[in-house]
Design a protein around this motif. Structure first.
Motif, PDB file in Angstrom:
ATOM      1  N   ALA A 131       0.836  -1.205   0.000  1.00 32.55           N
ATOM      2  CA  ALA A 131       0.000   0.000   0.000  1.00 32.55           C
ATOM      3  C   ALA A 131       0.872   1.258   0.000  1.00 32.55           C
ATOM      4  O   ALA A 131       0.575   2.227  -0.716  1.00 32.55           O
ATOM      5  CB  ALA A 131      -0.925  -0.001   1.211  1.00 32.55           C
ATOM      6  N   ILE A 132       1.951   1.252   0.767  1.00 33.58           N
ATOM      7  CA  ILE A 132       2.879   2.387   0.781  1.00 33.58           C
ATOM      8  C   ILE A 132       3.491   2.571  -0.604  1.00 33.58           C
ATOM      9  O   ILE A 132       3.555   3.686  -1.131  1.00 33.58           O
ATOM     10  CB  ILE A 132       3.971   2.198   1.862  1.00 33.58           C
ATOM     11  N   GLN A 133       3.923   1.474  -1.207  1.00 27.06           N
ATOM     12  CA  GLN A 133       4.494   1.557  -2.554  1.00 27.06           C
ATOM     13  C   GLN A 133       3.456   2.060  -3.564  1.00 27.06           C
ATOM     14  O   GLN A 133       3.791   2.829  -4.466  1.00 27.06           O
ATOM     15  CB  GLN A 133       5.046   0.192  -2.969  1.00 27.06           C
ATOM     16  N   GLY A 134       2.206   1.656  -3.406  1.00 29.84           N
ATOM     17  CA  GLY A 134       1.141   2.141  -4.272  1.00 29.84           C
ATOM     18  C   GLY A 134       0.912   3.636  -4.107  1.00 29.84           C
ATOM     19  O   GLY A 134       0.724   4.360  -5.091  1.00 29.84           O
ATOM     20  N   ALA A 135       0.937   4.118  -2.873  1.00 28.20           N
ATOM     21  CA  ALA A 135       0.781   5.554  -2.608  1.00 28.20           C
ATOM     22  C   ALA A 135       1.940   6.337  -3.220  1.00 28.20           C
ATOM     23  O   ALA A 135       1.740   7.423  -3.773  1.00 28.20           O
ATOM     24  CB  ALA A 135       0.683   5.810  -1.112  1.00 28.20           C
ATOM     25  N   LEU A 136       3.136   5.786  -3.140  1.00 27.40           N
ATOM     26  CA  LEU A 136       4.299   6.445  -3.742  1.00 27.40           C
ATOM     27  C   LEU A 136       4.162   6.507  -5.259  1.00 27.40           C
ATOM     28  O   LEU A 136       4.465   7.530  -5.872  1.00 27.40           O
ATOM     29  CB  LEU A 136       5.587   5.720  -3.355  1.00 27.40           C
ATOM     30  N   ALA A 137       3.676   5.423  -5.859  1.00 23.69           N
ATOM     31  CA  ALA A 137       3.502   5.396  -7.315  1.00 23.69           C
ATOM     32  C   ALA A 137       2.478   6.430  -7.766  1.00 23.69           C
ATOM     33  O   ALA A 137       2.569   6.963  -8.876  1.00 23.69           O
ATOM     34  CB  ALA A 137       3.072   4.001  -7.765  1.00 23.69           C
ATOM     35  N   LEU A 138       1.510   6.748  -6.900  1.00 23.11           N
ATOM     36  CA  LEU A 138       0.492   7.754  -7.207  1.00 23.11           C
ATOM     37  C   LEU A 138       0.944   9.167  -6.815  1.00 23.11           C
ATOM     38  O   LEU A 138       0.180  10.114  -6.961  1.00 23.11           O
ATOM     39  CB  LEU A 138      -0.810   7.419  -6.479  1.00 23.11           C
ATOM     40  N   HIS A 139       2.153   9.272  -6.283  1.00 23.18           N
ATOM     41  CA  HIS A 139       2.717  10.560  -5.831  1.00 23.18           C
ATOM     42  C   HIS A 139       1.845  11.210  -4.759  1.00 23.18           C
ATOM     43  O   HIS A 139       1.675  12.431  -4.750  1.00 23.18           O
ATOM     44  CB  HIS A 139       2.925  11.515  -7.015  1.00 23.18           C
ATOM     45  N   LEU A 140       1.303  10.395  -3.851  1.00 23.93           N
ATOM     46  CA  LEU A 140       0.481  10.919  -2.769  1.00 23.93           C
ATOM     47  C   LEU A 140       1.370  11.401  -1.628  1.00 23.93           C
ATOM     48  O   LEU A 140       2.458  10.877  -1.410  1.00 23.93           O
ATOM     49  CB  LEU A 140      -0.483   9.844  -2.260  1.00 23.93           C
ATOM     50  N   ASP A 141       0.881  12.390  -0.930  1.00 22.84           N
ATOM     51  CA  ASP A 141       1.586  12.943   0.220  1.00 22.84           C
ATOM     52  C   ASP A 141       0.573  13.055   1.356  1.00 22.84           C
ATOM     53  O   ASP A 141      -0.625  13.122   1.116  1.00 22.84           O
ATOM     54  CB  ASP A 141       2.155  14.323  -0.147  1.00 22.84           C
ATOM     55  N   HIS A 142       1.033  13.077   2.570  1.00 19.45           N
ATOM     56  CA  HIS A 142       0.161  13.161   3.735  1.00 19.45           C
ATOM     57  C   HIS A 142      -0.845  12.007   3.740  1.00 19.45           C
ATOM     58  O   HIS A 142      -2.045  12.197   3.555  1.00 19.45           O
ATOM     59  CB  HIS A 142      -0.562  14.512   3.785  1.00 19.45           C
ATOM     60  N   VAL A 143      -0.311  10.814   3.939  1.00 16.59           N
ATOM     61  CA  VAL A 143      -1.130   9.597   3.938  1.00 16.59           C
ATOM     62  C   VAL A 143      -1.037   8.931   5.300  1.00 16.59           C
ATOM     63  O   VAL A 143       0.049   8.745   5.838  1.00 16.59           O
ATOM     64  CB  VAL A 143      -0.676   8.598   2.851  1.00 16.59           C
ATOM     65  N   VAL A 144      -2.185   8.587   5.847  1.00 16.17           N
ATOM     66  CA  VAL A 144      -2.216   7.776   7.056  1.00 16.17           C
ATOM     67  C   VAL A 144      -2.677   6.382   6.637  1.00 16.17           C
ATOM     68  O   VAL A 144      -3.708   6.223   5.993  1.00 16.17           O
ATOM     69  CB  VAL A 144      -3.104   8.380   8.171  1.00 16.17           C
ATOM     70  N   PHE A 145      -1.845   5.389   6.950  1.00 19.70           N
ATOM     71  CA  PHE A 145      -2.136   3.992   6.640  1.00 19.70           C
ATOM     72  C   PHE A 145      -2.757   3.365   7.886  1.00 19.70           C
ATOM     73  O   PHE A 145      -2.177   3.449   8.970  1.00 19.70           O
ATOM     74  CB  PHE A 145      -0.856   3.254   6.239  1.00 19.70           C
ATOM     75  N   ALA A 146      -3.918   2.760   7.724  1.00 21.36           N
ATOM     76  CA  ALA A 146      -4.661   2.202   8.850  1.00 21.36           C
ATOM     77  C   ALA A 146      -4.718   0.687   8.725  1.00 21.36           C
ATOM     78  O   ALA A 146      -5.179   0.164   7.715  1.00 21.36           O
ATOM     79  CB  ALA A 146      -6.069   2.793   8.879  1.00 21.36           C
ATOM     80  N   SER A 147      -4.239   0.009   9.752  1.00 23.58           N
ATOM     81  CA  SER A 147      -4.219  -1.450   9.780  1.00 23.58           C
ATOM     82  C   SER A 147      -4.919  -1.942  11.036  1.00 23.58           C
ATOM     83  O   SER A 147      -4.792  -1.332  12.104  1.00 23.58           O
ATOM     84  CB  SER A 147      -2.772  -1.949   9.778  1.00 23.58           C
ATOM     85  N   ASP A 148      -5.631  -3.055  10.913  1.00 27.35           N
ATOM     86  CA  ASP A 148      -6.255  -3.651  12.091  1.00 27.35           C
ATOM     87  C   ASP A 148      -5.350  -4.699  12.741  1.00 27.35           C
ATOM     88  O   ASP A 148      -5.770  -5.423  13.636  1.00 27.35           O
ATOM     89  CB  ASP A 148      -7.636  -4.221  11.768  1.00 27.35           C
ATOM     90  N   SER A 149      -4.092  -4.746  12.307  1.00 31.83           N
ATOM     91  CA  SER A 149      -3.113  -5.646  12.929  1.00 31.83           C
ATOM     92  C   SER A 149      -2.293  -4.851  13.943  1.00 31.83           C
ATOM     93  O   SER A 149      -1.357  -4.143  13.586  1.00 31.83           O
ATOM     94  CB  SER A 149      -2.193  -6.265  11.886  1.00 31.83           C
ATOM     95  N   GLN A 150      -2.675  -4.984  15.195  1.00 37.05           N
ATOM     96  CA  GLN A 150      -1.985  -4.245  16.247  1.00 37.05           C
ATOM     97  C   GLN A 150      -0.508  -4.632  16.334  1.00 37.05           C
ATOM     98  O   GLN A 150       0.345  -3.788  16.567  1.00 37.05           O
ATOM     99  CB  GLN A 150      -2.682  -4.473  17.583  1.00 37.05           C
TER     100      GLN A 150
END
Length: 155
Positions: free
Chosen positions: A69-88
């Motif tokens: 998901a991080i790599q996908g956000a980078l490919a889209l040139h996104l900035d200010h992204v919060v990644f939310a996971s239900d794996s504590q």
């Protein structure tokens, strides 16, 4: 890392939220990963799915979903992204300084390296109920190697 307060599951103004999850498809014998990116209004931006034949540990799959998901956000040139996971456990490993010699630790280390270069990327824990869109992507019985996209317009 800044703790975020989500109102109705939305990120703060100006941020993008990316829910990530992993699961197994016992019928097809695959380990599935999915992520869904939405803007601060809850509008769909992008989503992705991936899978591998066979099963890995759920921790490795959850960590790999986050990395992809991080790599996908980078490919889209996104900035200010919060990644939310239900794996504590994955979120705690990202925020800890512990180093171990396992496949899981290797994936976590590679995520930490990505995050070091992108200080406007955050990783937060959310409850399963708040992560249903990504959870549903991993449970889809008809997963194909597709990448859904929708153009984002910035004003």
């Amino acid at each position: 890392m800044t703790p975020f307060t989500f109102i109705n599951g939305l990120p703060p103004p100006g941020w993008i939220k990316c829910n990530v999850d992993a699961g197994f498809n016992r019928n097809q014998g695959t380990t599935n990963r999915g992520w869904c990116i939405r803007d601060d209004y809850g509008n769909f931006v992008n989503a992705g799915v991936a899978w591998d034949v066979g099963s890995s540990s759920i921790l490795e799959a959850e960590a790999l979903a986050l990395k992809e998901a991080i790599q996908g956000a980078l490919a889209l040139h996104l900035d200010h992204v919060v990644f939310a996971s239900d794996s504590q456990q994955v979120v705690q490993a990202i925020h800890s300084n512990s180093i171990r010699g396992s496949e899981f630790s290797f994936i976590i280390h590679s995520i930490k390296l990505l995050l070091l270069n992108f200080p406007n990327f955050e990783v937060e824990f959310v409850k399963r109920q708040e992560n249903m869109v990504a959870h549903c992507l991993t449970k889809n019985e008809l997963l194909e190697s597709i990448f859904f996209t929708k153009q984002i317009k910035y004003f």
